[in-house]
Scaffold this motif. Sequence first.
Motif, PDB file in Angstrom:
ATOM      1  N   ASN A   1       0.839  -1.213   0.000  1.00 40.31           N
ATOM      2  CA  ASN A   1       0.000   0.000   0.000  1.00 40.31           C
ATOM      3  C   ASN A   1       0.867   1.253   0.000  1.00 40.31           C
ATOM      4  O   ASN A   1       0.651   2.196   0.781  1.00 40.31           O
ATOM      5  N   THR A   2       1.849   1.240  -0.858  1.00 40.68           N
ATOM      6  CA  THR A   2       2.808   2.338  -0.950  1.00 40.68           C
ATOM      7  C   THR A   2       2.783   2.917  -2.360  1.00 40.68           C
ATOM      8  O   THR A   2       2.736   2.176  -3.345  1.00 40.68           O
ATOM      9  N   VAL A   3       2.802   4.232  -2.431  1.00 42.39           N
ATOM     10  CA  VAL A   3       2.821   4.920  -3.714  1.00 42.39           C
ATOM     11  C   VAL A   3       4.049   5.819  -3.767  1.00 42.39           C
ATOM     12  O   VAL A   3       4.487   6.347  -2.743  1.00 42.39           O
ATOM     13  N   TYR A   4       4.587   5.956  -4.955  1.00 41.72           N
ATOM     14  CA  TYR A   4       5.789   6.750  -5.162  1.00 41.72           C
ATOM     15  C   TYR A   4       5.514   7.813  -6.217  1.00 41.72           C
ATOM     16  O   TYR A   4       4.692   7.633  -7.107  1.00 41.72           O
ATOM     17  N   LEU A   5       6.243   8.912  -6.105  1.00 39.19           N
ATOM     18  CA  LEU A   5       6.174   9.947  -7.129  1.00 39.19           C
ATOM     19  C   LEU A   5       7.602  10.336  -7.480  1.00 39.19           C
ATOM     20  O   LEU A   5       8.296  10.959  -6.677  1.00 39.19           O
ATOM     21  N   GLN A   6       8.034   9.944  -8.659  1.00 41.39           N
ATOM     22  CA  GLN A   6       9.345  10.336  -9.158  1.00 41.39           C
ATOM     23  C   GLN A   6       9.190  11.650  -9.908  1.00 41.39           C
ATOM     24  O   GLN A   6       8.443  11.728 -10.885  1.00 41.39           O
ATOM     25  N   MET A   7       9.877  12.663  -9.429  1.00 41.68           N
ATOM     26  CA  MET A   7       9.757  13.998 -10.009  1.00 41.68           C
ATOM     27  C   MET A   7      11.091  14.390 -10.634  1.00 41.68           C
ATOM     28  O   MET A   7      12.096  14.519  -9.935  1.00 41.68           O
ATOM     29  N   ASN A   8      11.081  14.556 -11.950  1.00 43.71           N
ATOM     30  CA  ASN A   8      12.277  14.956 -12.695  1.00 43.71           C
ATOM     31  C   ASN A   8      12.074  16.328 -13.323  1.00 43.71           C
ATOM     32  O   ASN A   8      10.939  16.803 -13.434  1.00 43.71           O
ATOM     33  N   SER A   9      13.158  16.926 -13.732  1.00 37.28           N
ATOM     34  CA  SER A   9      13.099  18.247 -14.387  1.00 37.28           C
ATOM     35  C   SER A   9      12.253  19.222 -13.587  1.00 37.28           C
ATOM     36  O   SER A   9      11.383  19.919 -14.129  1.00 37.28           O
ATOM     37  N   LEU A  10      12.519  19.274 -12.297  1.00 38.16           N
ATOM     38  CA  LEU A  10      11.702  20.113 -11.422  1.00 38.16           C
ATOM     39  C   LEU A  10      11.870  21.591 -11.757  1.00 38.16           C
ATOM     40  O   LEU A  10      12.950  22.049 -12.161  1.00 38.16           O
ATOM     41  N   LYS A  11      10.764  22.316 -11.573  1.00 46.86           N
ATOM     42  CA  LYS A  11      10.713  23.744 -11.852  1.00 46.86           C
ATOM     43  C   LYS A  11      10.343  24.498 -10.570  1.00 46.86           C
ATOM     44  O   LYS A  11       9.700  23.917  -9.682  1.00 46.86           O
ATOM     45  N   PRO A  12      10.708  25.762 -10.478  1.00 44.13           N
ATOM     46  CA  PRO A  12      10.315  26.524  -9.276  1.00 44.13           C
ATOM     47  C   PRO A  12       8.804  26.503  -9.022  1.00 44.13           C
ATOM     48  O   PRO A  12       8.375  26.506  -7.866  1.00 44.13           O
ATOM     49  N   GLU A  13       8.024  26.446 -10.074  1.00 50.60           N
ATOM     50  CA  GLU A  13       6.565  26.409  -9.897  1.00 50.60           C
ATOM     51  C   GLU A  13       6.053  25.085  -9.343  1.00 50.60           C
ATOM     52  O   GLU A  13       4.872  24.967  -9.017  1.00 50.60           O
ATOM     53  N   ASP A  14       6.927  24.092  -9.208  1.00 46.68           N
ATOM     54  CA  ASP A  14       6.555  22.835  -8.543  1.00 46.68           C
ATOM     55  C   ASP A  14       6.653  22.968  -7.028  1.00 46.68           C
ATOM     56  O   ASP A  14       6.256  22.040  -6.302  1.00 46.68           O
ATOM     57  N   THR A  15       7.173  24.080  -6.549  1.00 45.12           N
ATOM     58  CA  THR A  15       7.294  24.293  -5.106  1.00 45.12           C
ATOM     59  C   THR A  15       5.916  24.294  -4.464  1.00 45.12           C
ATOM     60  O   THR A  15       5.025  25.043  -4.860  1.00 45.12           O
ATOM     61  N   ALA A  16       5.742  23.422  -3.477  1.00 43.88           N
ATOM     62  CA  ALA A  16       4.451  23.271  -2.800  1.00 43.88           C
ATOM     63  C   ALA A  16       4.601  22.239  -1.693  1.00 43.88           C
ATOM     64  O   ALA A  16       5.632  21.568  -1.596  1.00 43.88           O
ATOM     65  N   ARG A  17       3.550  22.128  -0.904  1.00 40.17           N
ATOM     66  CA  ARG A  17       3.467  21.021   0.037  1.00 40.17           C
ATOM     67  C   ARG A  17       2.710  19.905  -0.678  1.00 40.17           C
ATOM     68  O   ARG A  17       1.610  20.151  -1.210  1.00 40.17           O
ATOM     69  N   TYR A  18       3.303  18.734  -0.695  1.00 35.88           N
ATOM     70  CA  TYR A  18       2.735  17.599  -1.410  1.00 35.88           C
ATOM     71  C   TYR A  18       2.044  16.664  -0.426  1.00 35.88           C
ATOM     72  O   TYR A  18       2.659  16.239   0.565  1.00 35.88           O
ATOM     73  N   TYR A  19       0.795  16.354  -0.724  1.00 39.07           N
ATOM     74  CA  TYR A  19      -0.012  15.511   0.146  1.00 39.07           C
ATOM     75  C   TYR A  19      -0.349  14.199  -0.554  1.00 39.07           C
ATOM     76  O   TYR A  19      -0.705  14.188  -1.738  1.00 39.07           O
ATOM     77  N   CYS A  20      -0.286  13.131   0.220  1.00 37.98           N
ATOM     78  CA  CYS A  20      -0.660  11.827  -0.286  1.00 37.98           C
ATOM     79  C   CYS A  20      -2.113  11.548   0.098  1.00 37.98           C
ATOM     80  O   CYS A  20      -2.540  11.853   1.217  1.00 37.98           O
ATOM     81  N   ASN A  21      -2.830  10.963  -0.825  1.00 37.22           N
ATOM     82  CA  ASN A  21      -4.221  10.579  -0.595  1.00 37.22           C
ATOM     83  C   ASN A  21      -4.389   9.094  -0.853  1.00 37.22           C
ATOM     84  O   ASN A  21      -3.848   8.558  -1.823  1.00 37.22           O
ATOM     85  N   ALA A  22      -5.130   8.447   0.031  1.00 41.67           N
ATOM     86  CA  ALA A  22      -5.471   7.036  -0.167  1.00 41.67           C
ATOM     87  C   ALA A  22      -6.987   6.900  -0.049  1.00 41.67           C
ATOM     88  O   ALA A  22      -7.578   7.387   0.920  1.00 41.67           O
ATOM     89  N   GLN A  23      -7.572   6.248  -1.028  1.00 44.57           N
ATOM     90  CA  GLN A  23      -9.010   6.008  -0.990  1.00 44.57           C
ATOM     91  C   GLN A  23      -9.242   4.566  -0.550  1.00 44.57           C
ATOM     92  O   GLN A  23      -8.744   3.642  -1.190  1.00 44.57           O
ATOM     93  N   GLY A  24      -9.975   4.423   0.535  1.00 45.60           N
ATOM     94  CA  GLY A  24     -10.262   3.100   1.053  1.00 45.60           C
ATOM     95  C   GLY A  24     -11.743   2.819   1.080  1.00 45.60           C
ATOM     96  O   GLY A  24     -12.545   3.743   1.206  1.00 45.60           O
ATOM     97  N   THR A  25     -12.096   1.574   0.945  1.00 47.81           N
ATOM     98  CA  THR A  25     -13.502   1.190   1.041  1.00 47.81           C
ATOM     99  C   THR A  25     -13.686   0.200   2.177  1.00 47.81           C
ATOM    100  O   THR A  25     -12.807  -0.633   2.459  1.00 47.81           O
ATOM    101  N   ARG A  26     -14.818   0.356   2.834  1.00 48.13           N
ATOM    102  CA  ARG A  26     -15.267  -0.610   3.837  1.00 48.13           C
ATOM    103  C   ARG A  26     -16.713  -0.890   3.478  1.00 48.13           C
ATOM    104  O   ARG A  26     -17.568  -0.019   3.589  1.00 48.13           O
ATOM    105  N   GLY A  27     -16.947  -2.105   2.989  1.00 49.33           N
ATOM    106  CA  GLY A  27     -18.272  -2.385   2.464  1.00 49.33           C
ATOM    107  C   GLY A  27     -18.496  -1.571   1.208  1.00 49.33           C
ATOM    108  O   GLY A  27     -17.679  -1.598   0.286  1.00 49.33           O
TER     109      GLY A  27
END
Length: 119
Positions: free
Chosen positions: A76-102
């Motif tokens: 249950n692990t996700v990765y984000l490989q970020m290349n050729s980064l730009k100043p406009e990529d500056t931000a706080r990055y949040y991970c989201n997981a969608q889970g189901t119960r029933g």
Amino acid sequence: QVQVVESGGGLVQAGGSLRLSCEASGSGFSINAMGWYRQAPGKQRELVATIRSGGNTNYADSVKGRFTISRDNAKNTVYLQMNSLKPEDTARYYCNAQGTRGFILYDFWGQGTQVTVSS
């Protein structure tokens, strides 16, 4: 409950690369889609990339060709490989997981990890 923990942010020069990781842990839920969102100061949170358990991916136009999302379903692990980064990529990055119960869908969020790209 599901805990979502991100890691891998930091400071990098423009043109550089970073790899973010996110693990969703807990019990009682089946984790389906996972993804990354980001929020810069004064702006709304926006989608960066998502990936479903079957591997289908979706990217924001602004990161296509530069970022790659992948996941390890067994961990249950996700990765984000970020290349050729730009100043406009500056931000706080949040991970989201969608889970189901029933038949109920839940959204779980991490605390975020800061990515700063200097020019």
